[in-house]
Design a protein around this motif. Structure first.
Motif, PDB file in Angstrom:
ATOM      1  N   ARG A  39       0.839  -1.197   0.000  1.00  0.00           N
ATOM      2  CA  ARG A  39       0.000   0.000   0.000  1.00  0.00           C
ATOM      3  C   ARG A  39       0.877   1.251   0.000  1.00  0.00           C
ATOM      4  N   HIS A  40       0.451   2.246  -0.750  1.00  0.00           N
ATOM      5  CA  HIS A  40       1.169   3.531  -0.826  1.00  0.00           C
ATOM      6  C   HIS A  40       0.162   4.668  -0.584  1.00  0.00           C
ATOM      7  N   PRO A  41       0.261   5.323   0.589  1.00  0.00           N
ATOM      8  CA  PRO A  41       1.197   5.040   1.689  1.00  0.00           C
ATOM      9  C   PRO A  41       0.743   3.840   2.495  1.00  0.00           C
ATOM     10  N   PRO A  42       1.670   3.216   3.281  1.00  0.00           N
ATOM     11  CA  PRO A  42       1.300   2.057   4.094  1.00  0.00           C
ATOM     12  C   PRO A  42       0.206   2.397   5.095  1.00  0.00           C
ATOM     13  N   ASP A  43      -0.723   1.476   5.233  1.00  0.00           N
ATOM     14  CA  ASP A  43      -1.869   1.665   6.125  1.00  0.00           C
ATOM     15  C   ASP A  43      -1.771   0.650   7.254  1.00  0.00           C
ATOM     16  N   LYS A  44      -1.420   1.156   8.436  1.00  0.00           N
ATOM     17  CA  LYS A  44      -1.256   0.259   9.579  1.00  0.00           C
ATOM     18  C   LYS A  44      -2.594  -0.262  10.080  1.00  0.00           C
ATOM     19  N   THR A  45      -3.659   0.489   9.835  1.00  0.00           N
ATOM     20  CA  THR A  45      -4.973   0.070  10.329  1.00  0.00           C
ATOM     21  C   THR A  45      -5.414  -1.230   9.676  1.00  0.00           C
ATOM     22  N   ARG A  46      -5.209  -1.373   8.376  1.00  0.00           N
ATOM     23  CA  ARG A  46      -5.615  -2.585   7.685  1.00  0.00           C
ATOM     24  C   ARG A  46      -4.763  -3.775   8.117  1.00  0.00           C
ATOM     25  N   TYR A  47      -3.518  -3.520   8.440  1.00  0.00           N
ATOM     26  CA  TYR A  47      -2.660  -4.600   8.947  1.00  0.00           C
ATOM     27  C   TYR A  47      -3.246  -5.181  10.226  1.00  0.00           C
ATOM     28  N   TRP A  48      -3.562  -4.313  11.182  1.00  0.00           N
ATOM     29  CA  TRP A  48      -4.105  -4.795  12.449  1.00  0.00           C
ATOM     30  C   TRP A  48      -5.519  -5.356  12.275  1.00  0.00           C
ATOM     31  N   LEU A  49      -6.236  -4.895  11.282  1.00  0.00           N
ATOM     32  CA  LEU A  49      -7.568  -5.453  11.019  1.00  0.00           C
ATOM     33  C   LEU A  49      -7.462  -6.907  10.557  1.00  0.00           C
ATOM     34  N   ILE A  50      -6.501  -7.180   9.678  1.00  0.00           N
ATOM     35  CA  ILE A  50      -6.316  -8.559   9.208  1.00  0.00           C
ATOM     36  C   ILE A  50      -5.832  -9.449  10.340  1.00  0.00           C
ATOM     37  N   VAL A  51      -4.906  -8.949  11.154  1.00  0.00           N
ATOM     38  CA  VAL A  51      -4.405  -9.732  12.285  1.00  0.00           C
ATOM     39  C   VAL A  51      -5.515 -10.028  13.284  1.00  0.00           C
ATOM     40  N   SER A  52      -6.328  -9.041  13.573  1.00  0.00           N
ATOM     41  CA  SER A  52      -7.433  -9.260  14.514  1.00  0.00           C
ATOM     42  C   SER A  52      -8.466 -10.230  13.954  1.00  0.00           C
ATOM     43  N   CYS A  53      -8.688 -10.196  12.652  1.00  0.00           N
ATOM     44  CA  CYS A  53      -9.608 -11.155  12.037  1.00  0.00           C
ATOM     45  C   CYS A  53      -9.078 -12.579  12.137  1.00  0.00           C
ATOM     46  N   SER A  54      -7.768 -12.733  11.982  1.00  0.00           N
ATOM     47  CA  SER A  54      -7.185 -14.067  12.124  1.00  0.00           C
ATOM     48  C   SER A  54      -7.312 -14.570  13.550  1.00  0.00           C
ATOM     49  N   ILE A  55      -7.087 -13.709  14.513  1.00  0.00           N
ATOM     50  CA  ILE A  55      -7.245 -14.111  15.915  1.00  0.00           C
ATOM     51  C   ILE A  55      -8.696 -14.458  16.215  1.00  0.00           C
ATOM     52  N   ALA A  56      -9.622 -13.663  15.684  1.00  0.00           N
ATOM     53  CA  ALA A  56     -11.040 -13.949  15.900  1.00  0.00           C
ATOM     54  C   ALA A  56     -11.442 -15.273  15.250  1.00  0.00           C
ATOM     55  N   TYR A  57     -10.914 -15.567  14.070  1.00  0.00           N
ATOM     56  CA  TYR A  57     -11.236 -16.829  13.401  1.00  0.00           C
ATOM     57  C   TYR A  57     -10.748 -18.012  14.227  1.00  0.00           C
ATOM     58  N   VAL A  58      -9.499 -17.951  14.676  1.00  0.00           N
ATOM     59  CA  VAL A  58      -8.936 -19.051  15.458  1.00  0.00           C
ATOM     60  C   VAL A  58      -9.705 -19.228  16.764  1.00  0.00           C
ATOM     61  N   ALA A  59     -10.034 -18.122  17.413  1.00  0.00           N
ATOM     62  CA  ALA A  59     -10.775 -18.211  18.675  1.00  0.00           C
ATOM     63  C   ALA A  59     -12.172 -18.789  18.468  1.00  0.00           C
ATOM     64  N   SER A  60     -12.832 -18.409  17.396  1.00  0.00           N
ATOM     65  CA  SER A  60     -14.201 -18.888  17.161  1.00  0.00           C
ATOM     66  C   SER A  60     -14.231 -20.375  16.836  1.00  0.00           C
ATOM     67  N   VAL A  61     -13.334 -20.839  15.951  1.00  0.00           N
ATOM     68  CA  VAL A  61     -13.337 -22.265  15.616  1.00  0.00           C
ATOM     69  C   VAL A  61     -12.864 -23.110  16.807  1.00  0.00           C
ATOM     70  N   THR A  62     -12.026 -22.519  17.659  1.00  0.00           N
ATOM     71  CA  THR A  62     -11.590 -23.244  18.851  1.00  0.00           C
ATOM     72  C   THR A  62     -12.742 -23.432  19.830  1.00  0.00           C
ATOM     73  N   LEU A  63     -13.485 -22.355  20.096  1.00  0.00           N
ATOM     74  CA  LEU A  63     -14.558 -22.419  21.079  1.00  0.00           C
ATOM     75  C   LEU A  63     -15.792 -23.136  20.546  1.00  0.00           C
ATOM     76  N   LEU A  64     -16.050 -23.020  19.249  1.00  0.00           N
ATOM     77  CA  LEU A  64     -17.274 -23.584  18.692  1.00  0.00           C
ATOM     78  C   LEU A  64     -17.109 -25.004  18.159  1.00  0.00           C
ATOM     79  N   ILE A  65     -15.896 -25.383  17.759  1.00  0.00           N
ATOM     80  CA  ILE A  65     -15.694 -26.698  17.141  1.00  0.00           C
ATOM     81  C   ILE A  65     -14.653 -27.526  17.888  1.00  0.00           C
ATOM     82  N   TRP A  66     -13.445 -26.990  18.060  1.00  0.00           N
ATOM     83  CA  TRP A  66     -12.344 -27.777  18.610  1.00  0.00           C
ATOM     84  C   TRP A  66     -12.638 -28.263  20.034  1.00  0.00           C
TER      85      TRP A  66
END
Length: 350
Positions: A39-66
């Motif tokens: 991204r030009h210029p780099p957008d730190k907000t989207r970086y943390w949005l993707i990271v938080s989505c990955s954490i939310a995905y892992v947490a949800s499948v862990t609590l709901l399925i695993w």
């Protein structure tokens, strides 16, 4: 103090949970970095949005399925015993971890190509960490699931010990049976022309055709050679697991070649590599495992490897192609073609 069985359970569950969560988090973080740097210029907000989505995905499948599946498997043992032929834990890892990991591995290069409009800015080689991490975690889960039924301490009974133990049991049973027969003979008269056979029935029938025998295997009963010749099934699980995954590992590593991931061949490599992993959800001794190994791995890999060699050159080892061809042909020949007359005439001619 906690018992060894409880400690073993906790260690195994912690390792499996780590193998279930870490690959998705690491690869989605790499996807966030790739998206952030393009991204030009780099957008730190989207970086943390993707990271938080990955954490939310892992947490949800862990609590709901695993966690519910794990609790159900340990609390309802009668339900777990009704599961035949497949492994729920491996199924969850392949579907919930490997599939998104492979998807975001492809998305890393696609994001860079779409944003910059060219493949020239892509690195010469893709990092080996994502592929090695995903497959290593799957191998760890596979080993743990196979190792659960064995104790981790103590010496496992070897084949020689089992043979001696079985022989002793057979001798005890034979002596007991003869003692009972002698008691019966003492109480009631027996026919005069009765003969007792001392060898099994199978040894009485001879084969009409000579059998070829290979070199005899050595046996060592003392000294350093006996120590070196010890075989434990728990150690063989580790060796067999890595060998079983070797072909898929080699195929996925081909996706890191620049001529592959900069073209559309990366889709075929990842798709068929993932399909080959589906056979690992079966139990180790499932009768369908060999057949699915041919249909899901060796047969598709023949066309993928042959196409890559024709179009892009020998970027994939020719030895891998030979392995897939020979394994497929030998399976079809010995399991199906030998039943026909033209392929069985030689054996029937004796």
């Amino acid at each position: 103090m906690a018992s060894g069985k409880l400690i073993k359970l906790l260690v195994f569950e912690l390792l499996e949970f780590t193998a279930f969560c870490v690959p998705t988090l690491v690869i989605m973080e790499q996807f966030a970095v790739a998206y952030y740097t393009t991204r030009h210029p780099p957008d730190k907000t989207r970086y943390w949005l993707i990271v938080s989505c990955s954490i939310a995905y892992v947490a949800s499948v862990t609590l709901l399925i695993w966690v519910p599946v794990k609790v159900l498997l340990y609390k309802k043992r009668h339900l777990y015993q009704k599961i035949k032929g497949w492994r729920p834990v491996m199924m969850m890892c392949v579907v919930l971890t490997t599939l998104p990991s492979f998807s975001f591995s492809i998305a890393v290069t696609e994001v860079q190509k779409n944003i910059n409009g060219s493949t020239g800015i892509l690195p010469d080689m893709l990092p080996d960490l994502p592929v090695s991490l995903v497959l290593t975690c799957l191998i760890v889960v596979d080993i743990i699931e196979k190792l659960r039924i064995y104790p981790l301490r103590g010496r496992q009974m070897s084949n020689e010990d089992r043979h001696i133990h079985t022989t002793n049991l057979q001798q005890i049973r034979t002596v007991t049976r003869e003692a009972k027969q002698n008691e019966e003979n003492a109480t009631r008269p027996q026919p005069a022309n009765r003969t007792h056979l001392s060898r099994p029935l199978g040894g009485a029938t001879g084969s009409s055709s000579p059998e070829l025998e290979g070199p005899q295997e050595p046996t060592f009963e003392w000294g350093i050679l006996r120590r070196l010749s010890q075989q434990d099934v728990r150690a063989e699980i580790f060796l067999g697991s890595f060998l079983l995954w070797a072909d898929t590992i080699e195929m996925v590593r081909v996706a890191g070649h620049p001529r592959v991931y900069k073209s559309g061949w990366v889709y075929a490599v990842y798709i068929f590599s993932y399909i080959s992993l589906l056979r690992m959800t079966l139990t180790p001794r499932n009768p369908l495992l060999n057949c699915l190994g041919i249909l899901l791995q060796d047969l598709p890999f023949i066309f993928v490897r042959l196409s890559l060699i024709i179009v892009l050159g020998t970027i994939t080892p020719v030895l891998g192609l030979c392995k897939n061809v020979l394994v497929t042909l030998s399976y079809v020949y010995f399991n199906y073609l030998t039943g026909f007359r033209m392929f069985s005439t030689f054996e029937r001619s004796f």
